[in-house]
Scaffold this motif. Structure first.
Motif, short mmCIF file in Angstrom:
data_model
loop_
_atom_site.label_atom_id
_atom_site.label_comp_id
_atom_site.label_asym_id
_atom_site.label_seq_id
_atom_site.Cartn_x
_atom_site.Cartn_y
_atom_site.Cartn_z
N ALA A 1 0.84 -1.21 0.00
CA ALA A 1 0.00 0.00 0.00
C ALA A 1 0.87 1.25 0.00
O ALA A 1 1.87 1.32 0.72
CB ALA A 1 -0.93 0.01 1.21
N SER A 2 0.49 2.23 -0.82
CA SER A 2 1.21 3.50 -0.87
C SER A 2 0.27 4.65 -0.53
O SER A 2 -0.95 4.47 -0.46
CB SER A 2 1.80 3.74 -2.27
OG SER A 2 0.80 4.20 -3.16
N ASN A 3 0.86 5.80 -0.30
CA ASN A 3 0.08 7.01 0.00
C ASN A 3 -0.12 7.89 -1.24
O ASN A 3 -0.42 9.08 -1.10
CB ASN A 3 0.76 7.81 1.10
CG ASN A 3 0.54 7.19 2.47
OD1 ASN A 3 -0.57 6.81 2.82
ND2 ASN A 3 1.61 7.06 3.25
N LEU A 4 0.03 7.31 -2.43
CA LEU A 4 -0.27 8.07 -3.64
C LEU A 4 -1.75 8.39 -3.70
O LEU A 4 -2.60 7.55 -3.38
CB LEU A 4 0.14 7.27 -4.88
CG LEU A 4 1.63 7.03 -5.11
CD1 LEU A 4 1.84 6.19 -6.36
CD2 LEU A 4 2.40 8.33 -5.21
N ILE B 1 1.08 9.68 -10.47
CA ILE B 1 2.07 8.81 -11.10
C ILE B 1 3.45 9.14 -10.50
O ILE B 1 3.85 10.31 -10.48
CB ILE B 1 2.14 9.04 -12.62
CG1 ILE B 1 0.74 8.89 -13.26
CG2 ILE B 1 3.16 8.11 -13.27
CD1 ILE B 1 0.22 7.49 -13.28
N LEU B 2 4.14 8.14 -10.01
CA LEU B 2 5.52 8.36 -9.55
C LEU B 2 6.41 8.47 -10.78
O LEU B 2 6.45 7.57 -11.61
CB LEU B 2 5.97 7.20 -8.66
CG LEU B 2 7.26 7.41 -7.86
CD1 LEU B 2 7.28 6.50 -6.64
CD2 LEU B 2 8.51 7.14 -8.70
N THR B 3 7.12 9.59 -10.91
CA THR B 3 7.93 9.83 -12.10
C THR B 3 9.44 9.84 -11.84
O THR B 3 10.21 9.61 -12.77
CB THR B 3 7.55 11.17 -12.77
OG1 THR B 3 7.72 12.23 -11.82
CG2 THR B 3 6.10 11.13 -13.25
N ARG B 4 9.84 10.11 -10.61
CA ARG B 4 11.27 10.27 -10.37
C ARG B 4 11.61 9.94 -8.92
O ARG B 4 10.82 10.21 -8.01
CB ARG B 4 11.68 11.70 -10.70
CG ARG B 4 13.18 11.91 -10.91
CD ARG B 4 13.44 13.14 -11.76
NE ARG B 4 13.04 12.98 -13.15
CZ ARG B 4 13.73 12.32 -14.06
NH1 ARG B 4 14.86 11.75 -13.74
NH2 ARG B 4 13.30 12.23 -15.30
#
Length: 290
Positions: A159-162, A167-170
């Motif tokens: 589980a993430s807090n996104l 979108i994770l880009t970097r």
């Protein structure tokens, strides 16, 4: 024999377009980067997506650069490309060395660092080291961009807090300085690591006094955990720190939510922390870890 259910792959031209696709398809969509964990979860029906959004086709999302004292790693950079990168080896050698230990060369050649962090597999290596290196991630969506410390990205096992549509880009990692010492060690007897331990130390020119420390443990608990209280035991002269390593190890174990599982009991994992904290301390100093 278990087979994959049918799904449609979408290939966006930018992170913004990927975010829009993710928002459009909602819970029916997942992000596809390396796919090493995702496709396995789909095959075993732990996840069920009708739409996969392929980030690998976005230009520049696999770049590795250095800017203003920061190592910037594109989310679709593979573990293997990070391991072999001259920039990573020069500016953050502990990261390159850790990446060389991830799974096997087949997985490293396909799996991505961004995908690894977002999937939040508890028995994984990168997040533990990135915690002590002061790593952060950049995420983007139609609402804008923001940076999140790695310690705040992972919400728990898988589980993430996104936020929706992000979108994770970097991945952003401070470059190592001459007065920094860092190391990562793992213990593994089955398919996945039983223990991962990362240590970062800041030292004046003499190299035998430590003014600041960060330590984190992973794989023994649902998500990588900083040993904040333990870090005070890791500052001072080398002799003082070595005497306090058992106290530091107990403090690290107390901070982590050690679990009994097929990898071993919580008490066994506490013992491993004691053994490997001394070893990773010596490794960070460039000494024999035996």
């Amino acid at each position: 024999m278990t087979t994959l259910s049918r799904f449609e792959i979408h290939q966006p031209g930018s992170a913004l377009e990927a975010s829009q696709m993710l928002s459009h398809y909602g819970e029916d969509a997942g992000i596809y980067a390396g796919g090493t964990e995702l496709l396995l979860a789909l095959k075993h029906q732990a996840l069920n997506y009708q739409h996969l959004i392929d980030l690998k086709v976005i230009l520049g999302l696999d770049s590795i650069e250095v800017r203003d004292g920061l190592l910037e790693i594109g989310a679709t950079s593979t573990h293997r490309s990070i391991e072999r990168s001259a920039l990573v080896r020069q500016h953050q050698p502990a990261l390159a060395e850790m990446e060389s230990q991830v799974a096997n060369v087949r997985v490293r050649a396909t799996g991505t660092l961004g995908g690894n962090l977002c999937f939040a597999e508890p028995h994984s290596d990168p997040a533990t080291l990135l915690l002590v290196l002061g790593g952060a991630v950049r995420v983007e969506s139609a609402a804008g961009a923001r940076e999140i410390p790695v310690g705040e990205l992972i919400a728990g096992a898988y589980a993430s807090n996104l936020l929706p549509g992000e979108i994770l880009t970097r991945i952003i990692v401070p470059c190592a300085k001459p007065n920094h010492r860092a190391g990562y060690m793992k213990f593994q007897i089955h398919e996945r690591p039983t223990l991962g331990l990362g240590l970062w130390l800041e030292t004046p020119d003499d190299g035998r006094t430590f003014t600041s420390a960060r330590v984190a443990v992973g794989c023994v608990c649902p998500f990588p955990t900083r040993g904040l209280a333990a870090e005070k035991f890791l500052t001072g002269s080398q002799g003082e720190v070595e005497k306090r390593l058992p106290e530091a190890a107990d403090s690290i174990a107390d901070a982590a939510d050690l679990v009994d599982d097929h990898e071993g009991s919580a008490e066994y994992k506490r013992h491993l922390i004691h053994v490997f904290l001394r070893r990773v301390f010596r490794k960070a100093l460039g000494e024999s870890a035996v």
